[in-house]
Design an enzyme around this catalytic site. Sequence first.
Site, PDB file in Angstrom:
ATOM      1  N   GLY A 121      53.044  52.538  36.853  1.00  0.00           N
ATOM      2  CA  GLY A 121      51.783  52.949  36.245  1.00  0.00           C
ATOM      3  C   GLY A 121      50.939  51.823  35.704  1.00  0.00           C
TER       4      GLY A 121
ATOM      5  N   GLY B 268      48.980  49.904  37.849  1.00  0.00           N
ATOM      6  CA  GLY B 268      47.947  49.581  38.833  1.00  0.00           C
ATOM      7  C   GLY B 268      48.437  48.743  40.000  1.00  0.00           C
ATOM      8  CG  LEU B 269      51.008  45.795  39.658  1.00  0.00           C
ATOM      9  CD1 LEU B 269      52.184  44.902  39.285  1.00  0.00           C
ATOM     10  CD2 LEU B 269      49.839  44.925  40.141  1.00  0.00           C
TER      11      LEU B 269
ATOM     12  CB  SER C 170      54.785  51.622  40.978  1.00  0.00           C
ATOM     13  OG  SER C 170      54.068  52.487  40.119  1.00  0.00           O
TER      14      SER C 170
ATOM     15  CG  ASP D  59      47.114  52.311  45.696  1.00  0.00           C
ATOM     16  OD1 ASP D  59      46.106  51.635  45.921  1.00  0.00           O
ATOM     17  OD2 ASP D  59      47.535  52.560  44.549  1.00  0.00           O
TER      18      ASP D  59
END
Lengths: 385, 385
Positions: B139, B141-142, B144, B202
């Site tokens: 959580g 912003g990468l 996940s 993403d």
Amino acid sequence: MEVTARAPGKIILSGEHAVVHGSTAVVASIDLYTFVSLRLSTSENDCTLRLLLKDVGLELSWDVGKIKAALPESDGFDSSTPTTCTREFSEAISALVAEQNIPEAKIGPAGISAFLWLYTSIRGFEPATVVVKSELPLGSGLGSSAALSVALAAALLASLSPGSLDSSKQGWLDFEDDKLDLLNRWAFEGEKILHGKPSGIDNTVSTYGSIIEFKSGNLTMIKSNLPLKMLITNTKVERNTKALVAGVSERTLRHPEAMASVFRAMDSISTEFSMLIQSPATDELAITENEKKIAELMEMNQGLLQCLGVSHAVIETVLRTTLKYKLTSKLTGAGAGGCVLTLLPSLLSGTLVDKVIAELESCGFQCLIAGIGGKGAQVSFISTS
Amino acid sequence: MEVTARAPGKIILSGEHAVVHGSTAVVASIDLYTFVSLRLSTSENDCTLRLLLKDVGLELSWDVGKIKAALPESDGFDSSTPTTCTREFSEAISALVAEQNIPEAKIGPAGISAFLWLYTSIRGFEPATVVVKSELPLGSGLGSSAALSVALAAALLASLSPGSLDSSKQGWLDFEDDKLDLLNRWAFEGEKILHGKPSGIDNTVSTYGSIIEFKSGNLTMIKSNLPLKMLITNTKVERNTKALVAGVSERTLRHPEAMASVFRAMDSISTEFSMLIQSPATDELAITENEKKIAELMEMNQGLLQCLGVSHAVIETVLRTTLKYKLTSKLTGAGAGGCVLTLLPSLLSGTLVDKVIAELESCGFQCLIAGIGGKGAQVSFISTS
């Protein structure tokens, strides 16, 4: 008779740097002044022109006969026609300044040269005492040099024709419009000696006061309907304006498209800023609303200035400190040091302002509170007879 | 046989927020992964589907018969045709998740729902043990959650047709292109459960790896010729992405012209960034030159993000700290916390990197070093027979 003139400093509310690339800048006078008092000598034996610079504790004096002898012959002086200092005059004046052996740290010789040029051009070779005092920190982007030129020219012109002003009145008197124009043109000649190629913005704001929109060399005076107050934090970090302007130009060459859009954004912000200042805000609610919008525009402008690469760690320190108190700030002027503006909303408590100032001063900064867009050059007479 | 899939996280190199308003964003995979291992049960008496979430120390299990009974009847499962979880299924799955009484702080129920949907859709009701581990902070912003969906779908699909991969080979194996497409579509279905209306960026970056340009809903894969390395600082400050996006939209309504120019500037920066990454840099000098330009674009982008109002005191702390070491940073993602990227030039000494990390970690931040634009989803087989 002693005449005292005062001329205000200025801040750039919006559009610094972008103005060099064709965007609109909004520049305002502030109610911090440079004062110049002139007392003509009444004694026949006194042949001295004295210049007292109170802020730097410097007293200079010349024999007026020696000044006359040192300067090239001229057709006589005409105070109603501002003229540019010729190279011949400039060299002669520089020699007169050099004689004084002014300690380098105290004041640049260009300021003294500008004084001698304006004095001899407007008043000739009359013995007198001129006292300069200022509320403006020197060389920090608040227009201290223009304020000096304007206040000096104002005192000299007012002393020549005190009749054009109602000198029986107490307090600060306004110049008539044509006198202001003349004063502005003389001050611009002083600025040329001080800065080489001045934009003319600083002396114009200092002369006329109020708020000026500047775009592509055109100046438009605007009338403020919003009584703005700013905290000005002088970081005391000296910067090289020319290098900063050049840096922005180089970045513009490297990223022409992105930078063109950034300059357009800055132009829109300046235009909006100017409209907000002019829009009539009659009640407290409307004023608060407009102040919020102005704070947002300042935040946006600061982001864009960071995008140009002209911010500095010391500026960020001021931003961070004022943000803790939910106050919005932006750098003003060239950046990389210099001064930072913080909007002081009209309903802000004095206690909070005191706290912010105490915290900023504990970092070694100098804090000034300034009303925005007030009067320009004015004079006051004290009868010494 | 055990199959392990890995799928990378992502960072937004350029254009976050502006992408919502039509500007180009550049998004890259990072060599930090989520791993999903799948071991099908070999014992006939075992009817359990186990999910082990190593990072949060959570072990969940369901009787596959009960799962089958709980879910609505369907026409059978077709792993080659990704389908969206219907409301009926979603409710049934939510009930299965709720039964587990998961401590709220550990993981959101949507992640478990996405797992059950993908598992039962692709593998039906086979007993198995699924182990999830991740190098990505959750959580922040990468990406996940997308990495979880992709790695899970990858493990499930690979286990179905191990023949399509050369499972005799050691190490990480690539999927064929058509399998990647299928995988991406399944992962997108998982993302829908996790996020409602995902952009699809993403999961696409996590599936295909590399770098993707995204504009107005169109994705373009680009090939990096510049081996970029970034320090990722996780400020651990949680933020509300929806509120931040809404805040930018509101600011855009208040200042439409200025904001339009800011978005155009961001679009230009993304386009330039993408060109720089693709331009062949063969020697050290050319690489250093391009890295300098990228650092400048990052600084500009950060200024524009501050102009949008999505920075945060904690982000400024990271910027200030890295600037002390002459390193350039920008926030990545929604802002107001989350993660900050710092470019690590190729010639930067390891000692300096260690120092920066030590200082950032002393502020309570988590630091990760990531290579940019590497491989997407891959699998590895371990024979357990």
